[in-house]
Design an enzyme around this catalytic site. Structure first.
Site, mmCIF file in Angstrom:
data_model
loop_
_atom_site.group_PDB
_atom_site.id
_atom_site.type_symbol
_atom_site.label_atom_id
_atom_site.label_comp_id
_atom_site.label_asym_id
_atom_site.label_seq_id
_atom_site.Cartn_x
_atom_site.Cartn_y
_atom_site.Cartn_z
ATOM 1 N N LYS A 35 31.132 36.359 47.560
ATOM 2 C CA LYS A 35 30.710 34.994 47.201
ATOM 3 C C LYS A 35 31.157 34.673 45.780
ATOM 4 O O LYS A 35 30.836 35.399 44.830
ATOM 5 C CB LYS A 35 29.193 34.831 47.308
ATOM 6 C CG LYS A 35 28.774 33.368 47.106
ATOM 7 C CD LYS A 35 27.289 33.183 47.159
ATOM 8 C CE LYS A 35 26.630 33.334 45.835
ATOM 9 N NZ LYS A 35 26.789 32.199 44.897
ATOM 10 N N ASP A 62 30.929 29.077 46.788
ATOM 11 C CA ASP A 62 29.610 28.451 46.582
ATOM 12 C C ASP A 62 29.688 27.456 45.418
ATOM 13 O O ASP A 62 29.191 27.718 44.334
ATOM 14 C CB ASP A 62 28.597 29.568 46.312
ATOM 15 C CG ASP A 62 27.169 29.067 46.241
ATOM 16 O OD1 ASP A 62 26.898 27.972 46.753
ATOM 17 O OD2 ASP A 62 26.327 29.795 45.674
ATOM 18 N N LYS A 64 28.606 24.215 45.664
ATOM 19 C CA LYS A 64 27.437 23.317 45.751
ATOM 20 C C LYS A 64 27.779 21.883 45.356
ATOM 21 O O LYS A 64 27.160 21.287 44.476
ATOM 22 C CB LYS A 64 26.298 23.835 44.870
ATOM 23 C CG LYS A 64 25.743 25.194 45.288
ATOM 24 C CD LYS A 64 24.470 25.511 44.525
ATOM 25 C CE LYS A 64 23.861 26.833 44.918
ATOM 26 N NZ LYS A 64 24.611 28.014 44.443
ATOM 27 N N ASP A 67 27.863 14.753 45.038
ATOM 28 C CA ASP A 67 28.344 13.569 44.317
ATOM 29 C C ASP A 67 28.568 12.465 45.359
ATOM 30 O O ASP A 67 28.226 12.648 46.534
ATOM 31 C CB ASP A 67 29.648 13.927 43.560
ATOM 32 C CG ASP A 67 29.829 13.091 42.297
ATOM 33 O OD1 ASP A 67 29.580 11.869 42.362
ATOM 34 O OD2 ASP A 67 30.225 13.647 41.264
ATOM 35 N N THR A 117 16.551 28.622 45.970
ATOM 36 C CA THR A 117 15.526 29.684 46.028
ATOM 37 C C THR A 117 14.848 29.892 44.668
ATOM 38 O O THR A 117 13.859 30.610 44.576
ATOM 39 C CB THR A 117 16.153 31.011 46.514
ATOM 40 O OG1 THR A 117 17.442 31.167 45.916
ATOM 41 C CG2 THR A 117 16.300 31.028 48.012
ATOM 42 N N ARG A 207 22.829 40.054 41.512
ATOM 43 C CA ARG A 207 22.535 40.928 40.376
ATOM 44 C C ARG A 207 21.963 42.286 40.731
ATOM 45 O O ARG A 207 22.197 43.263 40.024
ATOM 46 C CB ARG A 207 21.601 40.186 39.397
ATOM 47 C CG ARG A 207 22.318 39.083 38.643
ATOM 48 C CD ARG A 207 21.355 38.111 38.049
ATOM 49 N NE ARG A 207 20.649 37.351 39.081
ATOM 50 C CZ ARG A 207 19.730 36.438 38.829
ATOM 51 N NH1 ARG A 207 19.383 36.179 37.582
ATOM 52 N NH2 ARG A 207 19.154 35.774 39.819
HETATM 53 O O1 C5P Z 1 21.648 37.545 41.553
HETATM 54 P P1 C5P Z 1 21.052 36.924 42.776
HETATM 55 O O2 C5P Z 1 20.959 37.894 43.940
HETATM 56 O O3 C5P Z 1 19.758 36.173 42.526
HETATM 57 O O4 C5P Z 1 22.155 35.854 43.200
HETATM 58 C C1 C5P Z 1 21.953 34.874 44.161
HETATM 59 C C2 C5P Z 1 23.222 34.067 44.317
HETATM 60 O O5 C5P Z 1 23.033 33.088 45.342
HETATM 61 C C3 C5P Z 1 23.636 33.298 43.070
HETATM 62 O O6 C5P Z 1 25.058 33.339 43.013
HETATM 63 C C4 C5P Z 1 23.167 31.891 43.305
HETATM 64 O O7 C5P Z 1 24.015 30.923 42.721
HETATM 65 C C5 C5P Z 1 23.214 31.772 44.821
HETATM 66 N N1 C5P Z 1 22.268 30.860 45.455
HETATM 67 C C6 C5P Z 1 20.911 30.946 45.293
HETATM 68 N N2 C5P Z 1 20.063 30.050 45.895
HETATM 69 C C7 C5P Z 1 20.556 29.076 46.669
HETATM 70 C C8 C5P Z 1 21.937 28.979 46.869
HETATM 71 C C9 C5P Z 1 22.774 29.909 46.232
HETATM 72 O O8 C5P Z 1 20.439 31.862 44.603
HETATM 73 N N3 C5P Z 1 19.739 28.246 47.292
#
Ligand code: C5P
Length: 234
Positions: A35, A62, A64, A67, A117, A207
């Site tokens: 991703k 991703d 997102k 617009d 989230t 992460r």
């Molecule tokens: O580091 P972590 O596991 O929290 O990363 C989650 C990834 O998913 C990030 O790249 C974030 O931009 C993406 N994401 C998210 N929530 C969403 C859509 C995408 O955390 N609703």
């Protein structure tokens, strides 16, 4: 790799291209896809995505988009030519924005972000949205599906409701997944076992893997959790 673990996509939230490529070398045989989000894209652009594409793994772009329809269509055209497996937009860009992008896509699956989230019910109050998160996510998902989306991003906790409301081949993407560590900015969280048991099509994990001192070890442990909790109905 066990086929079920193809559902695990690692979020490459890095700015540095060299570091990203080195990281992909480590994990490439143990993830279902890669991703790439705003951090990577704003630094490395189309050329950076092309470098990551060379690994041959599915790309989840991703970006997102959110617009007016004309702007989103033109921006989307610039990246759809890369043929990513998935591209994200925000569903609250509205019906015409979604219909526009759905009409120009070719093989790329368009995935709609429902409610980030990182937000919870209190944030919805701040945003003047008079709904509980599960109801809000369901309504956005229905709008997205009717407007031509191939799938949605939600938290694991909304999957049960969504799976009942959506067609069988709809794609359910779940970020906000913790494993042995907690990302403090994520609020509607779950773990890999729950995600797979609840019927997630793609688990996005960043992460927990990327910040680990031993990413491969964490990845193997997560893949074991996914395999252990897989139920044949998914
Ligand atoms: O580091 P972590 O596991 O929290 O990363 C989650 C990834 O998913 C990030 O790249 C974030 O931009 C993406 N994401 C998210 N929530 C969403 C859509 C995408 O955390 N609703």
């Amino acid at each position: 790799m066990n086929s079920i673990n193809k559902k695990l996509f690692v979020a490459l939230d890095f700015s540095d291209l060299k570091h990203t490529l080195e990281f992909v070398e480590i994990v490439k045989n143990y993830v279902g896809g890669l991703k790439l989000g705003l951090e990577f894209f704003t630094k490395n652009g189309i050329a950076g995505v092309e470098k990551i594409k060379k690994y041959g793994l599915p790309i989840f772009l991703d970006l997102k988009f959110n617009d007016i329809p004309n702007t989103v269509n033109r921006a989307a055209s610039n990246v759809l030519s890369l043929n990513p497996e998935y591209l994200t937009i925000h569903i609250n860009g509205g019906r015409r924005m979604i219909e526009g992008i759905a009409s120009i896509k070719k093989r790329t699956k368009i995935i709609g972000v429902t409610m980030l989230t990182s937000l919870d019910n209190r944030d919805l109050v701040d945003l003047c949205i008079d709904e509980e998160s599960s109801e809000y996510v369901k309504k956005l998902s229905l709008l997205g599906q009717k407007s031509g989306l191939d799938g949605v991003v939600s938290s694991v906790s909304e999957l049960k409701v969504l799976k009942q409301a959506m067609p069988e081949n709809f794609i359910f993407v779940t970020p906000g997944i913790n494993f042995k560590m907690q990302n403090k900015d994520q609020k509607r969280t779950s773990n890999p076992g729950e995600a797979i048991k609840s019927g997630s099509s793609i688990l996005i994990i960043g992460r927990t893997i990327t910040m680990s001192s031993d990413p491969l070890k964490v990845l193997m442990e997560i893949n074991q959790e996914i395999t252990k909790n897989n139920v044949s109905s998914n």
